[in-house]
Design a protein around this motif. Structure first.
Motif, PDB file in Angstrom:
ATOM      1  N   SER A   1      26.244 -18.791  -4.828  1.00  0.00           N
ATOM      2  CA  SER A   1      25.970 -19.440  -5.760  1.00  0.00           C
ATOM      3  C   SER A   1      25.731 -18.701  -6.961  1.00  0.00           C
ATOM      4  CB  SER A   1      24.529 -20.076  -5.598  1.00  0.00           C
ATOM      5  OG  SER A   1      23.523 -19.302  -5.294  1.00  0.00           O
ATOM      6  N   ALA A   2      25.309 -18.955  -8.019  1.00  0.00           N
ATOM      7  CA  ALA A   2      25.310 -18.155  -9.267  1.00  0.00           C
ATOM      8  C   ALA A   2      23.821 -17.686  -9.854  1.00  0.00           C
ATOM      9  CB  ALA A   2      26.200 -18.868 -10.252  1.00  0.00           C
ATOM     10  N   THR A   3      22.871 -18.358  -8.999  1.00  0.00           N
ATOM     11  CA  THR A   3      21.464 -17.730  -9.580  1.00  0.00           C
ATOM     12  C   THR A   3      20.753 -17.321  -8.447  1.00  0.00           C
ATOM     13  OG1 THR A   3      20.782 -20.019  -8.974  1.00  0.00           O
ATOM     14  CG2 THR A   3      21.452 -19.686 -11.487  1.00  0.00           C
ATOM     15  N   GLN A   4      19.913 -16.325  -8.891  1.00  0.00           N
ATOM     16  CA  GLN A   4      18.842 -15.826  -8.015  1.00  0.00           C
ATOM     17  C   GLN A   4      19.350 -15.588  -6.623  1.00  0.00           C
ATOM     18  OE1 GLN A   4      16.664 -14.244 -10.054  1.00  0.00           O
ATOM     19  NE2 GLN A   4      14.949 -14.788  -8.704  1.00  0.00           N
ATOM     20  N   GLU A   5      20.216 -14.587  -6.487  1.00  0.00           N
ATOM     21  CA  GLU A   5      20.829 -14.109  -5.270  1.00  0.00           C
ATOM     22  C   GLU A   5      21.259 -12.761  -5.118  1.00  0.00           C
ATOM     23  OE1 GLU A   5      24.409 -16.342  -5.095  1.00  0.00           O
ATOM     24  OE2 GLU A   5      25.744 -15.291  -6.842  1.00  0.00           O
ATOM     25  N   VAL A   6      21.713 -12.331  -4.420  1.00  0.00           N
ATOM     26  CA  VAL A   6      22.335 -10.986  -4.130  1.00  0.00           C
ATOM     27  C   VAL A   6      23.326 -10.829  -2.882  1.00  0.00           C
ATOM     28  CG1 VAL A   6      20.344  -9.954  -2.508  1.00  0.00           C
ATOM     29  CG2 VAL A   6      21.696  -8.477  -3.784  1.00  0.00           C
ATOM     30  N   ASN A   7      24.519 -10.467  -3.243  1.00  0.00           N
ATOM     31  CA  ASN A   7      25.689 -10.717  -2.230  1.00  0.00           C
ATOM     32  C   ASN A   7      26.267  -9.274  -1.678  1.00  0.00           C
ATOM     33  OD1 ASN A   7      25.580 -13.487  -3.293  1.00  0.00           O
ATOM     34  ND2 ASN A   7      26.773 -12.654  -5.021  1.00  0.00           N
ATOM     35  N   ILE A   8      26.206  -9.070  -0.324  1.00  0.00           N
ATOM     36  CA  ILE A   8      26.273  -8.250   0.339  1.00  0.00           C
ATOM     37  C   ILE A   8      27.513  -7.979   0.916  1.00  0.00           C
ATOM     38  CG2 ILE A   8      25.274  -6.743   2.146  1.00  0.00           C
ATOM     39  CD1 ILE A   8      22.535  -7.666   1.751  1.00  0.00           C
ATOM     40  N   TYR A   9      28.299  -6.968   0.988  1.00  0.00           N
ATOM     41  CA  TYR A   9      29.210  -6.810   1.799  1.00  0.00           C
ATOM     42  C   TYR A   9      28.906  -5.653   2.740  1.00  0.00           C
ATOM     43  CZ  TYR A   9      33.002  -9.151  -1.012  1.00  0.00           C
ATOM     44  OH  TYR A   9      33.716 -10.078  -1.846  1.00  0.00           O
ATOM     45  N   SER A  10      28.924  -6.175   4.177  1.00  0.00           N
ATOM     46  CA  SER A  10      28.126  -5.204   4.834  1.00  0.00           C
ATOM     47  C   SER A  10      29.102  -4.736   6.322  1.00  0.00           C
ATOM     48  CB  SER A  10      26.660  -5.823   5.669  1.00  0.00           C
ATOM     49  OG  SER A  10      26.198  -5.055   6.282  1.00  0.00           O
ATOM     50  N   HIS A  11      29.212  -3.656   6.791  1.00  0.00           N
ATOM     51  CA  HIS A  11      29.718  -3.231   7.926  1.00  0.00           C
ATOM     52  C   HIS A  11      28.706  -3.206   8.934  1.00  0.00           C
ATOM     53  CE1 HIS A  11      31.492   0.369  10.232  1.00  0.00           C
ATOM     54  NE2 HIS A  11      31.887  -0.727  10.672  1.00  0.00           N
ATOM     55  N   ARG A  12      27.562  -3.394   8.754  1.00  0.00           N
ATOM     56  CA  ARG A  12      26.307  -3.224   9.856  1.00  0.00           C
ATOM     57  C   ARG A  12      26.547  -4.989  10.595  1.00  0.00           C
ATOM     58  NH1 ARG A  12      22.225   0.506  10.087  1.00  0.00           N
ATOM     59  NH2 ARG A  12      20.938  -1.266  10.629  1.00  0.00           N
ATOM     60  N   HIS A  13      26.172  -4.835  11.741  1.00  0.00           N
ATOM     61  CA  HIS A  13      26.130  -5.845  12.540  1.00  0.00           C
ATOM     62  C   HIS A  13      24.866  -6.088  13.433  1.00  0.00           C
ATOM     63  CE1 HIS A  13      27.547  -3.208  15.785  1.00  0.00           C
ATOM     64  NE2 HIS A  13      28.343  -2.859  14.909  1.00  0.00           N
ATOM     65  N   TYR A  14      23.665  -5.911  12.904  1.00  0.00           N
ATOM     66  CA  TYR A  14      22.369  -5.837  13.867  1.00  0.00           C
ATOM     67  C   TYR A  14      21.363  -7.128  13.175  1.00  0.00           C
ATOM     68  CZ  TYR A  14      24.175  -1.076  14.309  1.00  0.00           C
ATOM     69  OH  TYR A  14      24.874  -0.063  14.694  1.00  0.00           O
ATOM     70  N   ASP A  15      20.907  -7.610  14.395  1.00  0.00           N
ATOM     71  CA  ASP A  15      19.957  -8.780  14.320  1.00  0.00           C
ATOM     72  C   ASP A  15      18.688  -8.197  13.202  1.00  0.00           C
ATOM     73  OD1 ASP A  15      21.330 -10.259  15.636  1.00  0.00           O
ATOM     74  OD2 ASP A  15      20.316 -10.028  17.611  1.00  0.00           O
ATOM     75  N   THR A  16      18.548  -7.212  13.424  1.00  0.00           N
ATOM     76  CA  THR A  16      17.143  -6.403  12.714  1.00  0.00           C
ATOM     77  C   THR A  16      17.816  -6.592  11.115  1.00  0.00           C
ATOM     78  OG1 THR A  16      16.867  -4.775  14.168  1.00  0.00           O
ATOM     79  CG2 THR A  16      15.999  -4.521  12.153  1.00  0.00           C
ATOM     80  N   ASP A  17      18.828  -6.329  10.772  1.00  0.00           N
ATOM     81  CA  ASP A  17      19.254  -6.601   9.329  1.00  0.00           C
ATOM     82  C   ASP A  17      19.059  -8.150   9.023  1.00  0.00           C
ATOM     83  OD1 ASP A  17      20.410  -4.153  10.414  1.00  0.00           O
ATOM     84  OD2 ASP A  17      21.872  -3.918   8.725  1.00  0.00           O
ATOM     85  N   LYS A  18      19.578  -8.976   9.746  1.00  0.00           N
ATOM     86  CA  LYS A  18      19.280 -10.537   9.479  1.00  0.00           C
ATOM     87  C   LYS A  18      17.872 -10.739   9.208  1.00  0.00           C
ATOM     88  CE  LYS A  18      23.032 -11.939  12.244  1.00  0.00           C
ATOM     89  NZ  LYS A  18      23.625 -12.641  13.499  1.00  0.00           N
ATOM     90  N   LYS A  19      17.015 -10.403   9.932  1.00  0.00           N
ATOM     91  CA  LYS A  19      15.535 -10.627   9.706  1.00  0.00           C
ATOM     92  C   LYS A  19      14.910  -9.951   8.724  1.00  0.00           C
ATOM     93  CE  LYS A  19      14.753 -10.656  14.866  1.00  0.00           C
ATOM     94  NZ  LYS A  19      14.141  -9.749  16.009  1.00  0.00           N
ATOM     95  N   LEU A  20      15.682  -8.612   8.235  1.00  0.00           N
ATOM     96  CA  LEU A  20      14.944  -8.037   7.003  1.00  0.00           C
ATOM     97  C   LEU A  20      15.428  -8.914   5.745  1.00  0.00           C
ATOM     98  CD1 LEU A  20      15.647  -4.512   8.222  1.00  0.00           C
ATOM     99  CD2 LEU A  20      13.399  -5.555   7.339  1.00  0.00           C
ATOM    100  N   TYR A  21      16.627  -9.619   5.760  1.00  0.00           N
ATOM    101  CA  TYR A  21      17.102 -10.269   4.686  1.00  0.00           C
ATOM    102  C   TYR A  21      16.245 -11.528   4.551  1.00  0.00           C
ATOM    103  CZ  TYR A  21      21.246  -6.881   5.035  1.00  0.00           C
ATOM    104  OH  TYR A  21      21.816  -5.797   5.182  1.00  0.00           O
ATOM    105  N   LYS A  22      16.162 -12.148   5.852  1.00  0.00           N
ATOM    106  CA  LYS A  22      14.969 -13.311   5.738  1.00  0.00           C
ATOM    107  C   LYS A  22      13.634 -13.045   5.025  1.00  0.00           C
ATOM    108  CE  LYS A  22      18.007 -16.466   7.439  1.00  0.00           C
ATOM    109  NZ  LYS A  22      18.493 -17.419   6.484  1.00  0.00           N
ATOM    110  N   LEU A  23      13.274 -11.828   5.499  1.00  0.00           N
ATOM    111  CA  LEU A  23      12.081 -11.662   4.999  1.00  0.00           C
ATOM    112  C   LEU A  23      12.087 -11.144   3.516  1.00  0.00           C
ATOM    113  CD1 LEU A  23       8.980 -10.828   5.670  1.00  0.00           C
ATOM    114  CD2 LEU A  23       9.704  -8.291   6.206  1.00  0.00           C
ATOM    115  N   PHE A  24      13.094 -10.619   2.961  1.00  0.00           N
ATOM    116  CA  PHE A  24      13.177 -10.322   1.541  1.00  0.00           C
ATOM    117  C   PHE A  24      13.520 -11.850   0.758  1.00  0.00           C
ATOM    118  CE2 PHE A  24      16.205  -9.774  -1.692  1.00  0.00           C
ATOM    119  CZ  PHE A  24      15.589  -8.719  -2.826  1.00  0.00           C
ATOM    120  N   GLU A  25      14.123 -12.667   1.203  1.00  0.00           N
ATOM    121  CA  GLU A  25      14.285 -13.936   0.752  1.00  0.00           C
ATOM    122  C   GLU A  25      12.908 -14.607   0.692  1.00  0.00           C
ATOM    123  OE1 GLU A  25      18.356 -15.496   2.090  1.00  0.00           O
ATOM    124  OE2 GLU A  25      17.050 -15.825   3.322  1.00  0.00           O
ATOM    125  N   LYS A  26      11.940 -14.638   1.838  1.00  0.00           N
ATOM    126  CA  LYS A  26      10.827 -15.216   1.706  1.00  0.00           C
ATOM    127  C   LYS A  26       9.845 -14.411   0.680  1.00  0.00           C
ATOM    128  CE  LYS A  26       6.879 -16.041   4.758  1.00  0.00           C
ATOM    129  NZ  LYS A  26       6.226 -15.647   6.279  1.00  0.00           N
TER     130      LYS A  26
END
Length: 335
Positions: A17-42
């Motif tokens: 989308s075009a508002t209040q977002e951040v777009n990542i191109y990532s080579h990492r593939h860990y569940d920890t990263d997903k949890k951190l992104y969810k926490l950042f969103e919250k």
């Protein structure tokens, strides 16, 4: 009009989308990263969108997209890759007091092009039933003729090996680096293949006695949901080379803000969050990587392996000498 329609279609195609977002191109593939992104969103209300691919694919994509790229952050492993992204003009400099104060100087690019998020050491894993750790000392000792047929390591195309050799070039010169690479080739237990975990599995299966690996892969084995992998991990000892000389080679996973970021402020907020004590603790506990924030302790497993002297080499050298490292690997037939 057509250009605007095409640009809108490009963004819509990958679901950004075009508002209040951040777009990542990532080579990492860990569940920890997903949890951190969810926490950042919250915590922030900023939506995190992710495209995952291999590092080279992501860089090629950024090159082809140019100013039309929706990416705000590039995340990948190895300072050598981050250096390459910088030299290709894919990243921009940022100035963040939080990042500069949280991350040691040697773990970030001096002009602000990229920053470490996690740290790992490239060490010697050995079969505890066959190797006395008091007989181990340096990376150079892996070239000793008494280890012929006993050393396991990944292929020369692996960036971790390229960066290790680049560090030897930077510290000791190209002639010494070539001698080291040739000596290791002479002691190969088999033709290089597989991942760091595969090297340790081969050590456990008595294919060889020693393997060159990144520390966090042993953590992954010991905490695997597969009993066979846990058994492999329990057979391994960890040795930190070069403690009386240059120190053990370290590398990072890290990130930089993409040159044409449309959400630069949000990108900086996310990077600052990822080096916060909370995020660093999650990286350390779940991924068995060393934290880069000096206020955060390593996991209990990593602490059990002991403290060690790190190579103080500026990590930019890992990119600077990458081409020479690849050339040497080819010359000594490190497949």
């Amino acid at each position: 009009m057509l250009k605007n329609i095409l640009a809108t279609a490009l963004v819509a195609t990958i679901g950004f989308s075009a508002t209040q977002e951040v777009n990542i191109y990532s080579h990492r593939h860990y569940d920890t990263d997903k949890k951190l992104y969810k926490l950042f969103e919250k915590n922030t209300g900023i939506k995190v969108n992710i495209v995952k691919a291999k590092a080279n694919e992501l860089m090629k994509r950024l090159e082809s997209e140019g100013k039309n790229s929706p990416a705000d952050i590039l995340i990948t492993s190895d300072a050598g890759r981050l250096y390459l992204a910088q030299k290709k003009g894919l990243l921009q400099t940022i100035n963040s007091k939080v990042l500069n104060e949280s991350i040691p100087e040697k773990l970030r690019q001096k002009d602000g092009y990229w920053f470490a998020l996690t740290k790992r050491a490239r060490v010697i894993a050995y079969n505890k039933e066959k190797v006395d750790p008091s007989t181990l000392s340096t990376y150079d000792a892996l070239t000793d003729a008494k280890l012929k047929g006993k050393v396991l390591v990944r292929q020369s195309s692996n960036i971790y090996n390229q960066s290790l050799l680049a560090s030897i070039i930077a510290n000791e010169g190209e002639k010494k680096a070539k001698s080291w690479a040739q000596g290791v080739v002479n002691n190969f237990a088999r033709t290089p293949k597989g991942s760091d975990r595969d090297q340790m599995k081969a050590v456990a299966a008595n294919v060889g006695d020693l393997a060159i690996v990144n520390t966090y892969y042993l953590g992954k084995l010991l905490n695997s949901d597969k009993k066979a992998e846990v058994a492999v991990g329990k057979k391994m000892g960890i040795f930190f080379p070069n403690q009386k000389t240059t120190g053990t080679h370290i590398n990072i996973s890290g990130a930089g803000v993409v040159k044409y970021s449309k959400n630069k402020e949000n990108a900086i907020k996310l990077l600052e969050f990822l080096v916060s004590p909370k995020a660093q603790s999650m990286f350390a506990e779940a991924n068995f990587e060393y934290p880069v924030n000096k206020k955060v302790q390593a996991s209990k497993l990593l602490q059990s392996w002991g403290t060690f002297k790190e190579d103080s080499l500026d990590l930019e050298n890992l990119g600077k000498y990458n081409a020479q490292a690849v050339k040497i690997f080819n010359e000594v037939n490190w497949k």
